[in-house]
Write an enzyme that holds these catalytic residues in place. Structure first.
Site, PDB file in Angstrom:
ATOM      1  N   ASP A 218      66.746  47.964  60.780  1.00 25.44           N
ATOM      2  CA  ASP A 218      67.767  47.154  61.440  1.00 25.44           C
ATOM      3  C   ASP A 218      68.883  46.770  60.475  1.00 25.44           C
ATOM      4  OD1 ASP A 218      66.675  46.719  64.138  1.00 25.44           O
ATOM      5  OD2 ASP A 218      65.022  45.755  63.069  1.00 25.44           O
TER       6      ASP A 218
ATOM      7  N   HIS B 131      61.595  51.896  61.844  1.00 26.28           N
ATOM      8  CA  HIS B 131      62.763  51.306  62.494  1.00 26.28           C
ATOM      9  C   HIS B 131      63.482  50.409  61.483  1.00 26.28           C
ATOM     10  CE1 HIS B 131      65.135  49.992  65.965  1.00 26.28           C
ATOM     11  NE2 HIS B 131      65.073  48.762  65.465  1.00 26.28           N
TER      12      HIS B 131
ATOM     13  N   ASP C 164      63.098  47.472  72.145  1.00 27.40           N
ATOM     14  CA  ASP C 164      63.187  46.759  70.863  1.00 27.40           C
ATOM     15  C   ASP C 164      63.263  45.252  71.071  1.00 27.40           C
ATOM     16  OD1 ASP C 164      63.585  46.051  68.244  1.00 27.40           O
ATOM     17  OD2 ASP C 164      65.553  47.020  68.048  1.00 27.40           O
TER      18      ASP C 164
END
Ligand code: DX5
Ligand code: ZN
Length: 216
Positions: free
Chosen positions: A35, A33, A175
């Site tokens: 960001d 993941h 999340d």
């Protein structure tokens, strides 16, 4: 489906990224993941295209890129080139969401749509059939290590019902503030993908933490 774990690189050691990438490669985790924050949509700046491109060269798993930026349409092909497999934009940043989703899929990526904590699931009613991943923010976006918002359980159930009633094949990603204390309940409510930043990288044994988060 069995739930997936997506360690968030925001919580990794940026001065030693290859070590943490190898850790995820050698773990039971499913996705990376990533960001991306622009200091405009959220009050923080993280990393961008060159870092993702570098991660792509070493990562052996799906790159799940979460854009916390305004006007994400400007960068869809750039993120494809950098190596994104799933590209998630924020509902709140997209006045023409349907068009944005189509542009992401036309580049050969899965299209994700993220909802801030204040945004109800119902705003996706007319577009849910076109979405591959819905990301429910369970903290306010911008920072890792925040406290999980309890209202998220209800939102997951509502979203699950919307997906089922519309015949959509979207999966549900959660999340923010996810860890050993809440992951089971999230999966029971219908979560398919769990992002985990601090609960993995701040753990004494990150590999073990990932293994625990995978247990049903
Ligand atoms: C927050 C980011 C999250 C963050 C999660 O804006 O979208 O992906 O890295 O970090 P933890 O799991 O520490 O809350
Ligand atoms: Zn994220």
């Amino acid at each position: 489906m069995a739930h997936l774990i997506a360690p968030s690189i925001l919580a990794a050691d940026f001065a030693n990224l290859s070590k943490d990438i190898e850790l995820v490669n050698n773990s039971n985790a499913d996705w990376f993941h990533l960001d991306v924050m622009d200091g405009e949509f959220v009050p923080n700046i993280s990393f961008g295209l060159p870092v993702i491109e570098a991660i792509k060269r070493h990562a052996k798993k799906t790159l799940d890129v979460h854009l916390m930026i305004i006007q994400p349409d400007r960068y869809i092909s750039a993120f494809k080139k950098a190596g994104a497999d799933v590209l998630t934009v924020h509902y709140e940043a997209c006045p023409h969401l349907h068009r944005t989703i189509q542009a992401i899929q036309a580049e050969g990526m899965k299209a994700g749509v993220a909802l801030n904590p204040h945004t109800p699931v119902s705003v996706l009613e007319d577009v849910i059939q076109d979405i591959d991943v819905v990301l429910i923010m369970s903290v306010n976006p911008g920072f890792g290590g925040q406290k999980f918002i309890e209202k998220t359980y209800d939102k997951i159930k509502k979203l699950k019902a919307l997906i089922q009633s519309s015949g959509s094949s979207a999966i549900i990603e959660i999340d923010g503030g996810v860890g050993l204390g809440n992951y089971k309940q999230l999966v029971e409510c219908g979560a398919d993908v769990l992002v985990a930043g601090n609960s993995v990288f701040a753990a004494k044994d990150p590999l073990q933490a990932i293994t625990e988060l995978k247990k049903i």
